[in-house]
Scaffold this motif. Structure first.
Motif, PDB file in Angstrom:
ATOM      1  N   LEU A 157     -21.030  47.841  85.054  1.00 50.30           N
ATOM      2  CA  LEU A 157     -21.360  48.732  83.947  1.00 50.30           C
ATOM      3  C   LEU A 157     -20.121  49.399  83.356  1.00 50.30           C
ATOM      4  CD1 LEU A 157     -24.535  50.542  85.340  1.00 50.30           C
ATOM      5  CD2 LEU A 157     -24.428  48.680  83.679  1.00 50.30           C
ATOM      6  N   GLY A 158     -19.178  49.764  84.216  1.00 53.84           N
ATOM      7  CA  GLY A 158     -17.988  50.457  83.729  1.00 53.84           C
ATOM      8  C   GLY A 158     -18.363  51.761  83.068  1.00 53.84           C
ATOM      9  N   TYR A 159     -17.883  51.970  81.850  1.00 51.44           N
ATOM     10  CA  TYR A 159     -18.169  53.211  81.129  1.00 51.44           C
ATOM     11  C   TYR A 159     -19.461  53.128  80.321  1.00 51.44           C
ATOM     12  CZ  TYR A 159     -13.587  54.827  82.441  1.00 51.44           C
ATOM     13  OH  TYR A 159     -12.509  55.221  83.160  1.00 51.44           O
ATOM     14  N   ALA A 160     -20.163  52.004  80.359  1.00 51.19           N
ATOM     15  CA  ALA A 160     -21.412  51.853  79.613  1.00 51.19           C
ATOM     16  C   ALA A 160     -22.573  52.402  80.428  1.00 51.19           C
ATOM     17  CB  ALA A 160     -21.633  50.387  79.265  1.00 51.19           C
ATOM     18  N   ILE A 161     -22.450  53.655  80.859  1.00 49.73           N
ATOM     19  CA  ILE A 161     -23.500  54.295  81.659  1.00 49.73           C
ATOM     20  C   ILE A 161     -24.130  55.405  80.835  1.00 49.73           C
ATOM     21  CG2 ILE A 161     -22.467  53.705  83.881  1.00 49.73           C
ATOM     22  CD1 ILE A 161     -21.330  56.527  84.010  1.00 49.73           C
ATOM     23  N   SER A 162     -25.232  55.920  81.307  1.00 51.09           N
ATOM     24  CA  SER A 162     -25.970  56.941  80.562  1.00 51.09           C
ATOM     25  C   SER A 162     -25.180  58.240  80.460  1.00 51.09           C
ATOM     26  CB  SER A 162     -27.308  57.223  81.247  1.00 51.09           C
ATOM     27  OG  SER A 162     -27.078  57.891  82.485  1.00 51.09           O
ATOM     28  N   ASP A 163     -25.545  59.056  79.493  1.00 51.90           N
ATOM     29  CA  ASP A 163     -24.910  60.368  79.340  1.00 51.90           C
ATOM     30  C   ASP A 163     -25.129  61.231  80.579  1.00 51.90           C
ATOM     31  OD1 ASP A 163     -23.980  59.682  76.856  1.00 51.90           O
ATOM     32  OD2 ASP A 163     -25.544  60.755  75.750  1.00 51.90           O
ATOM     33  N   ALA A 164     -26.326  61.125  81.196  1.00 53.98           N
ATOM     34  CA  ALA A 164     -26.606  61.910  82.403  1.00 53.98           C
ATOM     35  C   ALA A 164     -25.652  61.512  83.532  1.00 53.98           C
ATOM     36  CB  ALA A 164     -28.058  61.718  82.834  1.00 53.98           C
ATOM     37  N   ALA A 165     -25.387  60.216  83.682  1.00 54.87           N
ATOM     38  CA  ALA A 165     -24.460  59.762  84.717  1.00 54.87           C
ATOM     39  C   ALA A 165     -23.038  60.223  84.406  1.00 54.87           C
ATOM     40  CB  ALA A 165     -24.507  58.241  84.847  1.00 54.87           C
ATOM     41  N   GLN A 166     -22.663  60.219  83.121  1.00 51.24           N
ATOM     42  CA  GLN A 166     -21.334  60.715  82.718  1.00 51.24           C
ATOM     43  C   GLN A 166     -21.191  62.195  83.099  1.00 51.24           C
ATOM     44  OE1 GLN A 166     -18.920  58.829  81.581  1.00 51.24           O
ATOM     45  NE2 GLN A 166     -19.730  57.257  80.218  1.00 51.24           N
ATOM     46  N   ARG A 167     -22.223  63.003  82.796  1.00 56.24           N
ATOM     47  CA  ARG A 167     -22.177  64.437  83.126  1.00 56.24           C
ATOM     48  C   ARG A 167     -22.111  64.655  84.635  1.00 56.24           C
ATOM     49  NH1 ARG A 167     -25.223  64.631  78.488  1.00 56.24           N
ATOM     50  NH2 ARG A 167     -27.217  64.346  79.525  1.00 56.24           N
ATOM     51  N   ARG A 168     -22.911  63.879  85.388  1.00 54.30           N
ATOM     52  CA  ARG A 168     -22.887  63.997  86.848  1.00 54.30           C
ATOM     53  C   ARG A 168     -21.486  63.693  87.381  1.00 54.30           C
ATOM     54  NH1 ARG A 168     -26.104  59.963  88.475  1.00 54.30           N
ATOM     55  NH2 ARG A 168     -24.293  58.679  88.860  1.00 54.30           N
ATOM     56  N   ASP A 169     -20.833  62.634  86.878  1.00 53.18           N
ATOM     57  CA  ASP A 169     -19.493  62.301  87.318  1.00 53.18           C
ATOM     58  C   ASP A 169     -18.502  63.401  86.963  1.00 53.18           C
ATOM     59  OD1 ASP A 169     -20.353  59.967  88.382  1.00 53.18           O
ATOM     60  OD2 ASP A 169     -19.240  58.655  87.025  1.00 53.18           O
ATOM     61  N   ALA A 170     -18.606  63.940  85.753  1.00 53.55           N
ATOM     62  CA  ALA A 170     -17.702  65.015  85.337  1.00 53.55           C
ATOM     63  C   ALA A 170     -17.867  66.226  86.259  1.00 53.55           C
ATOM     64  CB  ALA A 170     -17.948  65.401  83.888  1.00 53.55           C
TER      65      ALA A 170
END
Length: 103
Positions: free
Chosen positions: A83-96
């Protein structure tokens, strides 16, 4: 298939660092002791020796006994295979959030 484990002791090694890239030649031999120590296979690898430590209750990486000043940041490219960076916004926020919490 046969597996053999070997250990060795390197006394007072010159440690590898970017400022002093000390290297050793490590010779690996597969020897057949039943055939008069015939060298069945051999390979030579260049290796460096370092020590790594993260002291308890610390977020500091200590390399060769010195606090690391040059390692900064984070890496996420292996977090989501295929997937790389093509993940959901929720997953992006969780990682941040996790990255910020880790310092």
């Amino acid at each position: 298939i046969s597996v053999t484990e070997s250990h060795f002791l390197l006394l007072n090694p010159r440690l590898w660092s970017p400022a002093e890239p000390n290297l050793y030649d490590l010779t690996i031999r597969v020897i057949d002791r039943t055939r008069n120590n015939f060298i069945f296979d051999q390979d030579v690898r260049r290796i460096g020796v370092r020590s790594f430590e993260i002291p308890p209750d610390s977020r500091v990486l200590v390399i060769n006994g010195e606090k690391s000043e040059f390692i900064v940041g984070t890496n996420r490219h292996q977090e989501y295979p295929y997937l790389g960076y093509a993940i959901s916004d929720a997953a992006q926020r969780r990682d941040a959030f996790k990255i910020k919490r880790a310092g």
